[in-house]
Design a protein around this motif. Structure first.
Motif, PDB file in Angstrom:
ATOM      1  N   ILE A 254       0.936  -1.291  -0.117  1.00 27.84           N
ATOM      2  CA  ILE A 254      -0.128  -0.071  -0.022  1.00 27.84           C
ATOM      3  C   ILE A 254       0.715   1.248  -0.339  1.00 27.84           C
ATOM      4  N   LEU A 255       2.361   1.430   1.010  1.00 27.06           N
ATOM      5  CA  LEU A 255       2.737   2.420   0.677  1.00 27.06           C
ATOM      6  C   LEU A 255       3.064   2.779  -0.345  1.00 27.06           C
ATOM      7  N   GLU A 256       4.023   1.427  -1.179  1.00 29.76           N
ATOM      8  CA  GLU A 256       4.442   1.455  -2.949  1.00 29.76           C
ATOM      9  C   GLU A 256       3.478   1.599  -3.509  1.00 29.76           C
ATOM     10  N   THR A 257       2.505   1.538  -3.690  1.00 31.72           N
ATOM     11  CA  THR A 257       1.589   2.409  -4.671  1.00 31.72           C
ATOM     12  C   THR A 257       1.072   3.512  -4.323  1.00 31.72           C
ATOM     13  N   ILE A 258       1.044   4.070  -2.766  1.00 29.10           N
ATOM     14  CA  ILE A 258       0.710   5.858  -2.549  1.00 29.10           C
ATOM     15  C   ILE A 258       2.241   6.588  -3.128  1.00 29.10           C
ATOM     16  N   GLN A 259       3.209   6.144  -3.201  1.00 23.55           N
ATOM     17  CA  GLN A 259       4.691   6.947  -3.480  1.00 23.55           C
ATOM     18  C   GLN A 259       4.690   7.289  -4.579  1.00 23.55           C
ATOM     19  N   THR A 260       4.222   5.992  -4.965  1.00 24.37           N
ATOM     20  CA  THR A 260       4.845   5.840  -7.311  1.00 24.37           C
ATOM     21  C   THR A 260       3.883   6.898  -7.429  1.00 24.37           C
ATOM     22  N   LYS A 261       2.686   6.989  -7.183  1.00 27.12           N
ATOM     23  CA  LYS A 261       2.221   7.984  -7.757  1.00 27.12           C
ATOM     24  C   LYS A 261       2.523   9.636  -7.721  1.00 27.12           C
ATOM     25  N   THR A 262       2.419   9.729  -8.864  1.00 29.10           N
ATOM     26  CA  THR A 262       3.111  11.126  -9.251  1.00 29.10           C
ATOM     27  C   THR A 262       2.122  12.204  -8.758  1.00 29.10           C
ATOM     28  N   GLU A 263       2.311  13.335  -9.018  1.00 25.46           N
ATOM     29  CA  GLU A 263       1.057  14.536  -8.568  1.00 25.46           C
ATOM     30  C   GLU A 263       0.953  15.210  -9.674  1.00 25.46           C
ATOM     31  N   LYS A 264      -0.663  15.505 -10.753  1.00 26.31           N
ATOM     32  CA  LYS A 264      -0.533  15.922 -11.782  1.00 26.31           C
ATOM     33  C   LYS A 264      -0.495  17.738 -11.576  1.00 26.31           C
ATOM     34  N   PRO A 265      -0.274  18.332 -12.117  1.00 27.13           N
ATOM     35  CA  PRO A 265      -0.768  19.899 -12.162  1.00 27.13           C
ATOM     36  C   PRO A 265      -1.917  19.471 -11.869  1.00 27.13           C
ATOM     37  N   VAL A 266      -1.846  21.121 -10.984  1.00 26.96           N
ATOM     38  CA  VAL A 266      -3.667  21.837 -10.945  1.00 26.96           C
ATOM     39  C   VAL A 266      -3.633  22.659 -11.648  1.00 26.96           C
TER      40      VAL A 266
END
Length: 167
Positions: free
Chosen positions: A60-72
């Motif tokens: 779960i922590l691995e999937t959360i950290q790999t998400k890239t933040e999209k520009p707002v």
């Protein structure tokens, strides 16, 4: 149902055998002690993989950290548009009040446009008469027509009497 019958109901309509609840507890304990319910279940419906709960947290922590933040993308505020539209509307109103000083009088309006306006709907003679004042109407406004008696008689003889009868 009649209203009188609703208030006169004395029984609920459901009946249980006598001493049913006295023996119910014993029957349930008897089934549990014999394991008849547990024997009927051969296998549980769900299986968990081996060492699943040991690795679930790290997954779960691995999937959360790999998400890239999209520009707002910020949307433009509508309040600025409303402010500008209000200012523009006030300028238009100001210019229309200041620069439009033409006084419109009844004499400036064409007689034909007044007649078109009045005859666009069916007004009765009484409604049209209320629009005029007695001082405004003079005898010179009406056309004097002189019709001779012979012309009138010739016209009446040429027209059928049935045309004058109202339905």
């Amino acid at each position: 149902m009649k209203k009188e019958n609703i208030h006169n109901i004395t029984s609920s309509g459901f009946k249980t055998p006598e001493h049913y609840f006295d023996s119910l507890e014993n029957q349930i304990f008897e089934r549990i002690s014999n394991n008849t319910i547990l024997d009927s279940i051969e296998t549980p419906g769900f299986k968990v993989p081996n060492a699943y709960f040991d690795t679930v947290e790290s997954n779960i922590l691995e999937t959360i950290q790999t998400k890239t933040e999209k520009p707002v993308i910020q949307l433009k505020s509508k309040s600025k548009f409303y402010y500008l539209a209000g200012i523009a509307a006030s300028f238009v109103l100001l210019f229309s009040l200041v620069f439009n000083n033409k006084a419109i009088s009844l004499n400036a309006i064409d007689t034909a446009s007044i007649e078109n306006y009045l005859y666009q709907e069916d007004y009765s003679n009484e409604e049209l008469a209320t629009l005029f004042k007695a001082e405004d109407i003079s005898e010179s406004d009406f056309i004097d027509v002189n019709i001779s008696d012979t012309t009138l008689n010739d016209y009446l003889e040429s027209v059928d009497a049935e045309d004058f009868i109202l339905d």
